[in-house]
Motif scaffolding. Sequence first.
Motif, PDB file in Angstrom:
ATOM      1  N   VAL A  60      -3.291 -17.601  -0.480  1.00 11.65           N
ATOM      2  CA  VAL A  60      -3.493 -16.603  -1.533  1.00 11.65           C
ATOM      3  C   VAL A  60      -2.144 -16.246  -2.132  1.00 11.65           C
ATOM      4  O   VAL A  60      -1.203 -15.942  -1.400  1.00 11.65           O
ATOM      5  CB  VAL A  60      -4.166 -15.329  -0.970  1.00 11.65           C
ATOM      6  CG1 VAL A  60      -4.314 -14.271  -2.056  1.00 11.65           C
ATOM      7  CG2 VAL A  60      -5.526 -15.660  -0.361  1.00 11.65           C
ATOM      8  N   ARG A  61      -2.080 -16.288  -3.462  1.00 13.25           N
ATOM      9  CA  ARG A  61      -0.860 -15.891  -4.169  1.00 13.25           C
ATOM     10  C   ARG A  61      -1.202 -14.768  -5.144  1.00 13.25           C
ATOM     11  O   ARG A  61      -2.111 -14.910  -5.964  1.00 13.25           O
ATOM     12  CB  ARG A  61      -0.286 -17.051  -4.972  1.00 13.25           C
ATOM     13  CG  ARG A  61       0.339 -18.111  -4.127  1.00 13.25           C
ATOM     14  CD  ARG A  61       1.059 -19.115  -5.011  1.00 13.25           C
ATOM     15  NE  ARG A  61       1.556 -20.190  -4.193  1.00 13.25           N
ATOM     16  CZ  ARG A  61       1.478 -21.472  -4.503  1.00 13.25           C
ATOM     17  NH1 ARG A  61       0.932 -21.838  -5.646  1.00 13.25           N
ATOM     18  NH2 ARG A  61       1.957 -22.393  -3.708  1.00 13.25           N
ATOM     19  N   ILE A  62      -0.474 -13.670  -5.028  1.00 17.28           N
ATOM     20  CA  ILE A  62      -0.569 -12.576  -5.988  1.00 17.28           C
ATOM     21  C   ILE A  62       0.807 -12.438  -6.616  1.00 17.28           C
ATOM     22  O   ILE A  62       1.776 -12.100  -5.935  1.00 17.28           O
ATOM     23  CB  ILE A  62      -0.986 -11.252  -5.308  1.00 17.28           C
ATOM     24  CG1 ILE A  62      -2.330 -11.410  -4.584  1.00 17.28           C
ATOM     25  CG2 ILE A  62      -1.061 -10.130  -6.352  1.00 17.28           C
ATOM     26  CD1 ILE A  62      -2.764 -10.170  -3.812  1.00 17.28           C
ATOM     27  N   GLU A  63       0.880 -12.746  -7.892  1.00 17.52           N
ATOM     28  CA  GLU A  63       2.153 -12.674  -8.612  1.00 17.52           C
ATOM     29  C   GLU A  63       2.484 -11.215  -8.921  1.00 17.52           C
ATOM     30  O   GLU A  63       1.594 -10.416  -9.196  1.00 17.52           O
ATOM     31  CB  GLU A  63       2.087 -13.473  -9.909  1.00 17.52           C
ATOM     32  CG  GLU A  63       1.809 -14.949  -9.719  1.00 17.52           C
ATOM     33  CD  GLU A  63       2.910 -15.688  -8.985  1.00 17.52           C
ATOM     34  OE1 GLU A  63       4.089 -15.283  -9.105  1.00 17.52           O
ATOM     35  OE2 GLU A  63       2.593 -16.673  -8.305  1.00 17.52           O
ATOM     36  N   SER A  64       3.744 -10.890  -8.895  1.00 15.09           N
ATOM     37  CA  SER A  64       4.199  -9.552  -9.256  1.00 15.09           C
ATOM     38  C   SER A  64       4.498  -9.515 -10.753  1.00 15.09           C
ATOM     39  O   SER A  64       5.057 -10.461 -11.304  1.00 15.09           O
ATOM     40  CB  SER A  64       5.464  -9.181  -8.484  1.00 15.09           C
ATOM     41  OG  SER A  64       5.971  -7.946  -8.945  1.00 15.09           O
ATOM     42  N   GLU A  65       4.129  -8.427 -11.399  1.00 14.25           N
ATOM     43  CA  GLU A  65       4.424  -8.256 -12.815  1.00 14.25           C
ATOM     44  C   GLU A  65       5.834  -7.710 -13.030  1.00 14.25           C
ATOM     45  O   GLU A  65       6.304  -7.624 -14.152  1.00 14.25           O
ATOM     46  CB  GLU A  65       3.405  -7.315 -13.457  1.00 14.25           C
ATOM     47  CG  GLU A  65       2.009  -7.890 -13.471  1.00 14.25           C
ATOM     48  CD  GLU A  65       0.991  -6.947 -14.070  1.00 14.25           C
ATOM     49  OE1 GLU A  65       1.368  -5.854 -14.539  1.00 14.25           O
ATOM     50  OE2 GLU A  65      -0.189  -7.314 -14.070  1.00 14.25           O
ATOM     51  N   HIS A  66       6.500  -7.322 -11.956  1.00  9.51           N
ATOM     52  CA  HIS A  66       7.837  -6.736 -12.048  1.00  9.51           C
ATOM     53  C   HIS A  66       8.855  -7.700 -11.441  1.00  9.51           C
ATOM     54  O   HIS A  66       8.682  -8.177 -10.329  1.00  9.51           O
ATOM     55  CB  HIS A  66       7.883  -5.399 -11.298  1.00  9.51           C
ATOM     56  CG  HIS A  66       6.841  -4.439 -11.782  1.00  9.51           C
ATOM     57  ND1 HIS A  66       6.974  -3.737 -12.945  1.00  9.51           N
ATOM     58  CD2 HIS A  66       5.639  -4.100 -11.258  1.00  9.51           C
ATOM     59  CE1 HIS A  66       5.907  -2.990 -13.129  1.00  9.51           C
ATOM     60  NE2 HIS A  66       5.077  -3.192 -12.122  1.00  9.51           N
ATOM     61  N   LYS A  70       8.874  -8.846  -5.313  1.00  5.91           N
ATOM     62  CA  LYS A  70       8.396 -10.166  -4.947  1.00  5.91           C
ATOM     63  C   LYS A  70       6.870 -10.140  -4.853  1.00  5.91           C
ATOM     64  O   LYS A  70       6.285  -9.156  -4.406  1.00  5.91           O
ATOM     65  CB  LYS A  70       9.001 -10.552  -3.595  1.00  5.91           C
ATOM     66  CG  LYS A  70       8.654 -11.934  -3.130  1.00  5.91           C
ATOM     67  CD  LYS A  70       9.325 -12.215  -1.805  1.00  5.91           C
ATOM     68  CE  LYS A  70       8.872 -13.554  -1.262  1.00  5.91           C
ATOM     69  NZ  LYS A  70       9.394 -13.800   0.070  1.00  5.91           N
ATOM     70  N   GLY A  71       6.211 -11.204  -5.265  1.00  5.00           N
ATOM     71  CA  GLY A  71       4.768 -11.310  -5.146  1.00  5.00           C
ATOM     72  C   GLY A  71       4.358 -11.525  -3.696  1.00  5.00           C
ATOM     73  O   GLY A  71       5.192 -11.665  -2.804  1.00  5.00           O
ATOM     74  N   LEU A  72       3.064 -11.545  -3.467  1.00  8.71           N
ATOM     75  CA  LEU A  72       2.520 -11.740  -2.122  1.00  8.71           C
ATOM     76  C   LEU A  72       2.015 -13.165  -1.987  1.00  8.71           C
ATOM     77  O   LEU A  72       1.390 -13.696  -2.900  1.00  8.71           O
ATOM     78  CB  LEU A  72       1.367 -10.758  -1.897  1.00  8.71           C
ATOM     79  CG  LEU A  72       0.661 -10.861  -0.550  1.00  8.71           C
ATOM     80  CD1 LEU A  72       0.392  -9.471  -0.013  1.00  8.71           C
ATOM     81  CD2 LEU A  72      -0.650 -11.625  -0.676  1.00  8.71           C
ATOM     82  N   ARG A  97      -1.009 -15.235   8.205  1.00  7.15           N
ATOM     83  CA  ARG A  97       0.457 -15.218   8.156  1.00  7.15           C
ATOM     84  C   ARG A  97       0.903 -14.891   6.741  1.00  7.15           C
ATOM     85  O   ARG A  97       0.401 -15.443   5.777  1.00  7.15           O
ATOM     86  CB  ARG A  97       0.998 -16.577   8.559  1.00  7.15           C
ATOM     87  CG  ARG A  97       2.509 -16.666   8.607  1.00  7.15           C
ATOM     88  CD  ARG A  97       2.954 -18.012   9.163  1.00  7.15           C
ATOM     89  NE  ARG A  97       2.623 -19.112   8.288  1.00  7.15           N
ATOM     90  CZ  ARG A  97       3.519 -19.797   7.573  1.00  7.15           C
ATOM     91  NH1 ARG A  97       4.788 -19.502   7.656  1.00  7.15           N
ATOM     92  NH2 ARG A  97       3.145 -20.798   6.811  1.00  7.15           N
ATOM     93  N   MET A  98       1.852 -13.978   6.648  1.00  9.21           N
ATOM     94  CA  MET A  98       2.472 -13.670   5.358  1.00  9.21           C
ATOM     95  C   MET A  98       3.677 -14.586   5.191  1.00  9.21           C
ATOM     96  O   MET A  98       4.391 -14.838   6.164  1.00  9.21           O
ATOM     97  CB  MET A  98       2.937 -12.204   5.321  1.00  9.21           C
ATOM     98  CG  MET A  98       1.822 -11.202   5.466  1.00  9.21           C
ATOM     99  SD  MET A  98       0.708 -11.158   4.077  1.00  9.21           S
ATOM    100  CE  MET A  98       1.712 -10.294   2.905  1.00  9.21           C
ATOM    101  N   LYS A  99       3.917 -15.050   3.991  1.00  9.19           N
ATOM    102  CA  LYS A  99       5.055 -15.930   3.735  1.00  9.19           C
ATOM    103  C   LYS A  99       6.146 -15.181   3.016  1.00  9.19           C
ATOM    104  O   LYS A  99       5.961 -14.192   2.395  1.00  9.19           O
ATOM    105  CB  LYS A  99       4.616 -17.134   2.904  1.00  9.19           C
ATOM    106  CG  LYS A  99       3.677 -18.022   3.676  1.00  9.19           C
ATOM    107  CD  LYS A  99       3.386 -19.248   2.861  1.00  9.19           C
ATOM    108  CE  LYS A  99       2.606 -20.239   3.695  1.00  9.19           C
ATOM    109  NZ  LYS A  99       2.448 -21.499   3.045  1.00  9.19           N
TER     110      LYS A  99
END
Length: 99
Positions: A60-66, A70-72, A97-99
């Motif tokens: 799962v990738r959640i991009e950060s708008e800022h 950093k995104g998740l 696991r978080m990357k």
Amino acid sequence: MSQTRRDYSEKRDYIRMRVDADVSLIHEGDEVPAVCIDLSSSGMQLQAQRSFRVGDRLLVRIESEHQALKGLEADTEVVWVNEPEDGNQKLGLTILRMK
């Protein structure tokens, strides 16, 4: 207390944050758009137009708008699925696991 009751009770111990964010799911090399509905320290609920099964592993990738944040990115596993009438499948994912 039964295992099922304890599992449900323990799930309620995690604070859930409403997110409503666009995410990318990577499954077997395919990228699938989805929406993260809510997020906790141990998992997340998503909505996707593609069907997945319990046990599927997803990145799962959640991009950060800022730019300063950093995104998740997390390795996850599908633990439940629910298919509403509108064709979008809701998924419960546990974070491995978080990357």
